[in-house]
Design an enzyme around this catalytic site. Structure first.
Site, PDB file in Angstrom:
ATOM      1  N   LYS A 161       0.824  -1.207   0.000  1.00 15.42           N
ATOM      2  CA  LYS A 161       0.000   0.000   0.000  1.00 15.42           C
ATOM      3  C   LYS A 161       0.862   1.262   0.000  1.00 15.42           C
ATOM      4  O   LYS A 161       0.568   2.233  -0.708  1.00 15.42           O
ATOM      5  CB  LYS A 161      -0.933  -0.010   1.219  1.00 15.42           C
ATOM      6  CG  LYS A 161      -1.770   1.236   1.389  1.00 15.42           C
ATOM      7  CD  LYS A 161      -2.853   1.017   2.429  1.00 15.42           C
ATOM      8  CE  LYS A 161      -2.292   0.821   3.824  1.00 15.42           C
ATOM      9  NZ  LYS A 161      -1.909   2.095   4.466  1.00 15.42           N
ATOM     10  N   ARG A 211     -10.103   3.609  10.580  1.00 20.43           N
ATOM     11  CA  ARG A 211      -9.695   2.256  10.975  1.00 20.43           C
ATOM     12  C   ARG A 211     -10.878   1.418  11.471  1.00 20.43           C
ATOM     13  O   ARG A 211     -10.727   0.216  11.692  1.00 20.43           O
ATOM     14  CB  ARG A 211      -8.634   2.308  12.083  1.00 20.43           C
ATOM     15  CG  ARG A 211      -7.299   2.874  11.627  1.00 20.43           C
ATOM     16  CD  ARG A 211      -6.293   2.849  12.754  1.00 20.43           C
ATOM     17  NE  ARG A 211      -5.017   3.410  12.373  1.00 20.43           N
ATOM     18  CZ  ARG A 211      -4.038   2.758  11.776  1.00 20.43           C
ATOM     19  NH1 ARG A 211      -4.206   1.477  11.482  1.00 20.43           N
ATOM     20  NH2 ARG A 211      -2.904   3.343  11.474  1.00 20.43           N
ATOM     21  N   ARG A 225      11.367 -10.629   5.404  1.00 23.57           N
ATOM     22  CA  ARG A 225      11.970  -9.322   5.159  1.00 23.57           C
ATOM     23  C   ARG A 225      13.379  -9.230   5.757  1.00 23.57           C
ATOM     24  O   ARG A 225      13.615  -9.574   6.914  1.00 23.57           O
ATOM     25  CB  ARG A 225      11.068  -8.229   5.734  1.00 23.57           C
ATOM     26  CG  ARG A 225      11.521  -6.815   5.450  1.00 23.57           C
ATOM     27  CD  ARG A 225      10.413  -5.825   5.701  1.00 23.57           C
ATOM     28  NE  ARG A 225       9.823  -5.956   7.030  1.00 23.57           N
ATOM     29  CZ  ARG A 225       8.755  -5.270   7.434  1.00 23.57           C
ATOM     30  NH1 ARG A 225       8.148  -4.445   6.596  1.00 23.57           N
ATOM     31  NH2 ARG A 225       8.271  -5.428   8.657  1.00 23.57           N
ATOM     32  N   ARG A 255      14.472  -8.242  11.338  1.00 17.24           N
ATOM     33  CA  ARG A 255      13.945  -7.566  12.518  1.00 17.24           C
ATOM     34  C   ARG A 255      13.383  -8.569  13.515  1.00 17.24           C
ATOM     35  O   ARG A 255      12.718  -9.539  13.141  1.00 17.24           O
ATOM     36  CB  ARG A 255      12.848  -6.580  12.113  1.00 17.24           C
ATOM     37  CG  ARG A 255      13.370  -5.259  11.645  1.00 17.24           C
ATOM     38  CD  ARG A 255      12.296  -4.334  11.147  1.00 17.24           C
ATOM     39  NE  ARG A 255      11.024  -4.429  11.866  1.00 17.24           N
ATOM     40  CZ  ARG A 255       9.982  -3.640  11.607  1.00 17.24           C
ATOM     41  NH1 ARG A 255      10.056  -2.733  10.652  1.00 17.24           N
ATOM     42  NH2 ARG A 255       8.864  -3.766  12.297  1.00 17.24           N
ATOM     43  N   ARG A 309      -0.636  -9.141  14.208  1.00 19.79           N
ATOM     44  CA  ARG A 309      -0.870  -7.851  13.539  1.00 19.79           C
ATOM     45  C   ARG A 309      -1.871  -7.998  12.402  1.00 19.79           C
ATOM     46  O   ARG A 309      -2.770  -7.163  12.228  1.00 19.79           O
ATOM     47  CB  ARG A 309       0.447  -7.310  12.983  1.00 19.79           C
ATOM     48  CG  ARG A 309       1.380  -6.725  14.017  1.00 19.79           C
ATOM     49  CD  ARG A 309       2.741  -6.460  13.441  1.00 19.79           C
ATOM     50  NE  ARG A 309       2.707  -5.531  12.316  1.00 19.79           N
ATOM     51  CZ  ARG A 309       3.687  -5.393  11.422  1.00 19.79           C
ATOM     52  NH1 ARG A 309       4.777  -6.145  11.510  1.00 19.79           N
ATOM     53  NH2 ARG A 309       3.583  -4.518  10.452  1.00 19.79           N
TER      54      ARG A 309
END
Length: 220
Positions: free
Chosen positions: A13, A88, A127, A160, A171
């Site tokens: 996004k 949201r 990632r 990370r 999440r």
């Protein structure tokens, strides 16, 4: 061209938002950026937000909407804008619609960048970020030529600590719980347009552009 951009973490996004800004010359209005700027500048709304944050409370929707209203009064929004990070939930969506109606600036579209759950997990758990130059790779979809080494500068690639399946799964579940009602809400208003967020970035952007131009956005 007034749009709300929806998409899960890892959906791309942010990348699509930047491309829209560059191509169509409209600003991205991020509520996070607005809050930080208002607090830093010490505006009346910023002071209210800071007081809430200092007390460990959430900034109220009224304060956030007030910041959005102020931002929409700026000249660069005349060609339109991209709303990112708000609404949201359903209450926020209804309040936003009421405010935009008062301003005579109703939304043209809500654009959802959709990526399936499994692909999102791969994107986020795989990632890798270069500690030296910040370049991002992915052990599944965009691996470096040499394991653990940045293709661009030779720096060390790091994973990370919060990019693990448990944290990311949580999440994404929170996102889905918040967003599914919004998808229904904007669908019922015939404002929802879904773009598949998988494949080459340029191809995804072509589909996004078709949507934007179909709802009366400026031609690229």
């Amino acid at each position: 061209m007034r749009i709300v951009l929806l998409g899960a973490p890892g959906s791309g996004k942010g990348t699509q938002s930047k491309l829209i800004m560059e191509r169509y010359k409209v600003p991205q209005i991020s509520t996070g950026d607005l809050l930080r700027a208002a607090v830093s500048a010490g505006t009346p709304l910023g002071q209210q937000a800071k007081a809430a944050m200092d007390a460990g409370e959430l900034v109220t929707d009224d304060v956030v909407l007030g910041m959005i209203r102020e931002r929409l009064a700026m000249p660069d929004t005349q060609r339109g804008y991209i709303l990112d990070g708000f609404p949201r939930n359903l209450n926020q969506a209804g309040s936003l619609d009421d405010m935009l109606s008062d301003l005579g600036q109703p939304l043209d579209a809500a654009v959802l960048i959709h990526v399936d759950f499994e692909s999102l997990m791969q994107r986020l758990t795989g990632r890798l970020t270069c500690a030296s130059c910040g370049a991002v790779f992915n052990s599944y979809t965009h691996p470096p030529r040499q394991e653990g080494v940045c293709d661009l500068c030779g720096g060390e690639l790091k994973h990370r600590s919060d990019d693990n399946e448990e944290t990311i799964g949580s999440r994404l579940k929170v996102y889905q719980a918040q967003t599914e009602p919004l998808v229904q809400y904007y669908g019922d208003k015939s404002l929802l347009h879904t773009v598949k967020g998988e494949g080459e970035i340029e191809d995804i952007f072509k589909e996004v552009s078709k949507v934007l131009e179909s709802v009366g956005g400026p031609k690229a």
